[in-house]
Every structure is written in C-alpha cells, then in structure tokens.
Write a protein that holds these residues in place. Structure first.
Motif, mmCIF file in Angstrom:
data_model
loop_
_atom_site.group_PDB
_atom_site.id
_atom_site.type_symbol
_atom_site.label_atom_id
_atom_site.label_comp_id
_atom_site.label_asym_id
_atom_site.label_seq_id
_atom_site.Cartn_x
_atom_site.Cartn_y
_atom_site.Cartn_z
ATOM 1 N N ASN A 284 -10.088 0.703 1.388
ATOM 2 C CA ASN A 284 -10.491 0.328 2.334
ATOM 3 C C ASN A 284 -8.668 0.256 2.748
ATOM 4 O O ASN A 284 -7.849 -0.653 1.787
ATOM 5 C CB ASN A 284 -10.707 -1.779 2.382
ATOM 6 C CG ASN A 284 -10.980 -2.170 3.017
ATOM 7 O OD1 ASN A 284 -10.355 -2.143 4.285
ATOM 8 N ND2 ASN A 284 -12.190 -3.590 2.948
ATOM 9 N N PRO A 285 -8.031 0.497 3.422
ATOM 10 C CA PRO A 285 -6.834 1.057 3.741
ATOM 11 C C PRO A 285 -6.354 -0.550 4.494
ATOM 12 O O PRO A 285 -5.298 -0.635 4.113
ATOM 13 C CB PRO A 285 -6.532 1.795 4.670
ATOM 14 C CG PRO A 285 -7.840 2.886 3.817
ATOM 15 C CD PRO A 285 -8.755 2.245 4.245
ATOM 16 N N GLU A 286 -6.912 -0.903 5.191
ATOM 17 C CA GLU A 286 -6.416 -2.375 6.137
ATOM 18 C C GLU A 286 -6.156 -3.248 4.508
ATOM 19 O O GLU A 286 -4.897 -3.833 4.815
ATOM 20 C CB GLU A 286 -7.390 -2.351 6.965
ATOM 21 C CG GLU A 286 -7.193 -1.695 7.830
ATOM 22 C CD GLU A 286 -8.328 -0.693 7.845
ATOM 23 O OE1 GLU A 286 -9.343 -0.724 6.804
ATOM 24 O OE2 GLU A 286 -8.136 0.264 8.365
ATOM 25 N N ALA A 287 -7.347 -3.926 4.022
ATOM 26 C CA ALA A 287 -7.420 -4.108 3.020
ATOM 27 C C ALA A 287 -6.179 -4.546 2.053
ATOM 28 O O ALA A 287 -5.100 -5.281 1.470
ATOM 29 C CB ALA A 287 -8.605 -4.586 2.296
ATOM 30 N N ARG B 48 -12.438 -0.975 -2.323
ATOM 31 C CA ARG B 48 -13.043 -2.765 -2.711
ATOM 32 C C ARG B 48 -13.759 -3.580 -3.069
ATOM 33 O O ARG B 48 -13.567 -2.723 -4.497
ATOM 34 C CB ARG B 48 -13.960 -1.782 -1.781
ATOM 35 C CG ARG B 48 -13.992 -1.094 0.206
ATOM 36 C CD ARG B 48 -15.496 -0.895 0.807
ATOM 37 N NE ARG B 48 -14.938 0.755 1.551
ATOM 38 C CZ ARG B 48 -14.239 -0.221 3.033
ATOM 39 N NH1 ARG B 48 -14.277 -1.444 3.342
ATOM 40 N NH2 ARG B 48 -14.439 0.093 3.824
ATOM 41 N N GLY B 49 -13.080 -4.709 -2.792
ATOM 42 C CA GLY B 49 -13.109 -5.995 -4.124
ATOM 43 C C GLY B 49 -12.743 -6.176 -4.951
ATOM 44 O O GLY B 49 -12.277 -7.138 -5.381
ATOM 45 N N MET B 50 -11.557 -4.882 -4.066
ATOM 46 C CA MET B 50 -9.534 -4.987 -5.234
ATOM 47 C C MET B 50 -9.375 -6.867 -4.588
ATOM 48 O O MET B 50 -9.597 -7.214 -3.736
ATOM 49 C CB MET B 50 -8.680 -4.676 -4.945
ATOM 50 C CG MET B 50 -7.576 -5.176 -5.430
ATOM 51 S SD MET B 50 -7.578 -4.618 -7.139
ATOM 52 C CE MET B 50 -5.679 -4.524 -7.871
ATOM 53 N N GLN B 51 -8.450 -8.250 -6.070
ATOM 54 C CA GLN B 51 -7.959 -8.793 -5.553
ATOM 55 C C GLN B 51 -6.873 -8.596 -6.728
ATOM 56 O O GLN B 51 -6.264 -8.140 -7.068
ATOM 57 C CB GLN B 51 -8.805 -10.538 -5.955
ATOM 58 C CG GLN B 51 -10.490 -10.018 -5.496
ATOM 59 C CD GLN B 51 -11.345 -11.687 -5.928
ATOM 60 O OE1 GLN B 51 -10.795 -12.459 -6.241
ATOM 61 N NE2 GLN B 51 -12.275 -10.764 -6.730
ATOM 62 N N GLU B 52 -5.980 -10.083 -5.405
ATOM 63 C CA GLU B 52 -4.605 -9.249 -5.588
ATOM 64 C C GLU B 52 -4.128 -9.740 -7.818
ATOM 65 O O GLU B 52 -3.558 -9.537 -8.299
ATOM 66 C CB GLU B 52 -3.957 -10.004 -5.087
ATOM 67 C CG GLU B 52 -2.325 -10.041 -5.332
ATOM 68 C CD GLU B 52 -1.256 -11.317 -4.477
ATOM 69 O OE1 GLU B 52 -0.171 -11.320 -4.685
ATOM 70 O OE2 GLU B 52 -1.925 -11.301 -3.085
ATOM 71 N N LEU C 100 -14.188 -4.387 -12.739
ATOM 72 C CA LEU C 100 -13.969 -4.815 -11.866
ATOM 73 C C LEU C 100 -14.266 -5.496 -10.290
ATOM 74 O O LEU C 100 -14.077 -6.715 -10.029
ATOM 75 C CB LEU C 100 -11.842 -5.322 -11.804
ATOM 76 C CG LEU C 100 -11.506 -5.299 -13.086
ATOM 77 C CD1 LEU C 100 -10.385 -4.559 -12.930
ATOM 78 C CD2 LEU C 100 -12.118 -6.560 -13.453
ATOM 79 N N TRP C 101 -14.507 -4.290 -9.647
ATOM 80 C CA TRP C 101 -14.441 -4.515 -8.183
ATOM 81 C C TRP C 101 -16.012 -5.623 -8.147
ATOM 82 O O TRP C 101 -16.708 -5.744 -7.111
ATOM 83 C CB TRP C 101 -13.730 -3.092 -7.927
ATOM 84 C CG TRP C 101 -13.709 -2.145 -8.275
ATOM 85 C CD1 TRP C 101 -13.559 -0.653 -7.870
ATOM 86 C CD2 TRP C 101 -12.309 -2.375 -8.528
ATOM 87 N NE1 TRP C 101 -12.384 -0.253 -8.820
ATOM 88 C CE2 TRP C 101 -11.560 -1.656 -8.434
ATOM 89 C CE3 TRP C 101 -11.614 -3.611 -8.706
ATOM 90 C CZ2 TRP C 101 -10.012 -0.753 -8.854
ATOM 91 C CZ3 TRP C 101 -9.581 -3.896 -8.961
ATOM 92 C CH2 TRP C 101 -8.988 -2.374 -9.639
ATOM 93 N N ARG D 206 -1.299 -5.210 -0.555
ATOM 94 C CA ARG D 206 -0.032 -4.250 -1.492
ATOM 95 C C ARG D 206 0.778 -5.724 -0.986
ATOM 96 O O ARG D 206 1.906 -6.204 -1.387
ATOM 97 C CB ARG D 206 0.469 -3.403 -1.222
ATOM 98 C CG ARG D 206 1.723 -2.592 -1.630
ATOM 99 C CD ARG D 206 1.817 -1.020 -0.903
ATOM 100 N NE ARG D 206 2.243 -0.474 -1.654
ATOM 101 C CZ ARG D 206 3.790 -0.697 -1.289
ATOM 102 N NH1 ARG D 206 3.833 -0.804 0.184
ATOM 103 N NH2 ARG D 206 4.690 0.133 -2.103
ATOM 104 N N SER D 207 1.245 -5.876 0.902
ATOM 105 C CA SER D 207 1.986 -6.415 1.351
ATOM 106 C C SER D 207 2.245 -7.920 0.560
ATOM 107 O O SER D 207 3.281 -8.332 0.160
ATOM 108 C CB SER D 207 1.560 -6.772 2.795
ATOM 109 O OG SER D 207 2.716 -7.813 3.204
ATOM 110 N N SER D 208 0.913 -8.338 0.243
ATOM 111 C CA SER D 208 1.096 -9.938 -0.741
ATOM 112 C C SER D 208 1.266 -10.099 -1.726
ATOM 113 O O SER D 208 2.391 -10.715 -2.375
ATOM 114 C CB SER D 208 -0.649 -10.519 -0.884
ATOM 115 O OG SER D 208 -0.243 -11.409 -1.179
#
Length: 253
Positions: free
Chosen positions: A90-93, A140-144, A187-188, A98-100
C-alpha cells in the motif's frame, strides 16, 4: 533460563525461590510432590527445573520436551527476523507512515532507549535504510508504533564500547516477539497489541563472538506500548542528530 512464570499469580521464580516456596520434587516419603506449573515467559510452554538437587551446578529452567512447540528463545545463537518486501503493498499508506516516522524519529529513539539503553544510532540508521530497501512501510496493516519493536528484534545489541556506557549496560541484549509472532507478517494480521515482546540479557562470551543459550542471564517481558508517541519525551543528543541528518538530509532539516 533463570526465571520461569507462574501464570495464575504473574510471579516469576528462580529455581531456588520455587523450591523454597513449594518444596523439592519429592516429599519426605519419596513421593512426587504436586507443585504449581510454571511456563516460559516467551512461549507459555511448561518448564521444569534443571539440576535442582545439585548445589554445585547452576540451577535453571528448561522447556518440557515437545517437538511441536516453538519458542523464540530456543533458536540457537539468536535467529533473526527478516524484513521481506510486501506481497500486497500500500504505497500511499506507506508514504504517510514513513513521513510520520521521520517527524517523530526522536520519539521512536527515546522509546527504544527505554527498552534497551545505549543502543547504537548506527543500528537505527541501518534499520531505516533496510526498511526503505524492503518497503517495510508499505505493508498493509503496518502501524507506526510497531517500528521500535521491529527495529530492536532485528539486531544483536552489543554492550556499549565506552566505559561509561558499559556501566549502564554491561551485557548483550537480544529482543524477540513472543511465540505469537514468528515473522513480521504476523504483526499485520493480528489485532492491535495482540502480541508480546521480550528482552533477554546475555553475558559477554569470554572468547568473543555472539552469545548463545549458555550465556543467557535472564529474560523479561516488555509490555508493548501503542501510545508511546504521545507519552515519551523526544530525545537525541547532538551526535545522534548529526548522524541522522547526514544520512537522511531530505527527511530531516
């Protein structure tokens, strides 16, 4: 393993403490004594005492034989987790995470130091570059908030090289997820926070190299904290900030 867990009470026992409280394996008549079950802090599998009646030998806990049981602490020499490219990215997410992350990198660094003091900024930088190469962010499902735990689980964390650092942390550290997470992909797919994290300390091998199971001192559970970004005070010293800026000049002004 030095200490085992009694699930019903949440108490952890060395073999000596366990025998003092619940008695030896056999009572005064030579009959097996019924004692509470204790389990491994990482895999929750039952454990037994080793060398309980041999005072001159180190008394420890061992896993009960079970060929189907898997425990992250039984992987010899610390088998590492590996970042794999996402199957359904999911490139957008991923770009948003990454930015956050870079906006909050000092929070991540501070939380990392809560779990393992004096970890190397160079390991942290290597982790970020590996995350970029393998597109970790795009799962997908990755959280910071997963990121410090993923980072710490990937490396053998040596004692600091400086004398001051070794006073703070004289031992090797190896971090692992509990038995519910065999790969990062687990994890995801799990509900948020439905996993545990463990931190093991190892004596420095006298002849160098990476410590193995015989060097294990103890293992402690670490409660995953999904809210650390709002809790911790961001921190990095000037050396760490300079290294991050020089490696990521676009992301860090």
């Amino acid at each position: 393993m030095t200490r085992a867990l009694q699930i019903l009470t949440g108490r952890r026992f060395t073999v000596e403490e366990y025998v003092d409280e619940f008695g030896t394996k056999k009572d005064g008549n030579g009959n097996l004594r019924v004692r509470p079950t204790v389990v491994c802090v990482a895999c929750r599998q039952p454990m037994h005492t080793v060398s309980e009646n041999i005072p001159s030998t180190a008394r420890t806990w061992g896993h009960n034989p079970d060929p189907n049981a898997w425990c992250p602490l039984k992987q010899s020499a610390g088998e590492r987790y590996e970042i794999l490219p996402p199957i359904d990215p999911n490139p957008e997410a991923g770009a948003a995470i990454r930015s956050s992350f870079f906006e909050n990198w000092e929070h991540h660094w501070a939380h990392t130091a809560e779990i393992v003091p004096m970890v190397s900024i160079f390991l942290f930088i290597n982790f970020i570059k590996e995350a970029d190469r393998k597109k970790l962010w795009e799962n997908r499902g990755m959280q910071e908030w997963f990121l410090p735990y993923i980072f710490l689980s990937m490396y053998e964390i040596e004692p600091p090289h400086s004398a001051t650092g070794r006073k703070t942390r004289p031992h090797w550290v190896r971090c692992r997820f509990d038995a519910r997470v065999r790969t990062f992909g687990d994890l995801w797919i799990r509900p948020q926070g439905d996993w545990g994290f463990i931190r093991s300390e190892y004596r420095v091998p006298p002849r160098g190299g990476v410590p193995g199971p015989t060097h294990l001192i103890d293992t402690d559970p670490v409660t995953p904290d999904p809210d650390f970004l709002a809790r911790v005070r961001p921190y990095a010293n000037s050396f760490e900030r300079d290294k991050m800026k020089s490696n990521f000049p676009v992301e860090i002004a």
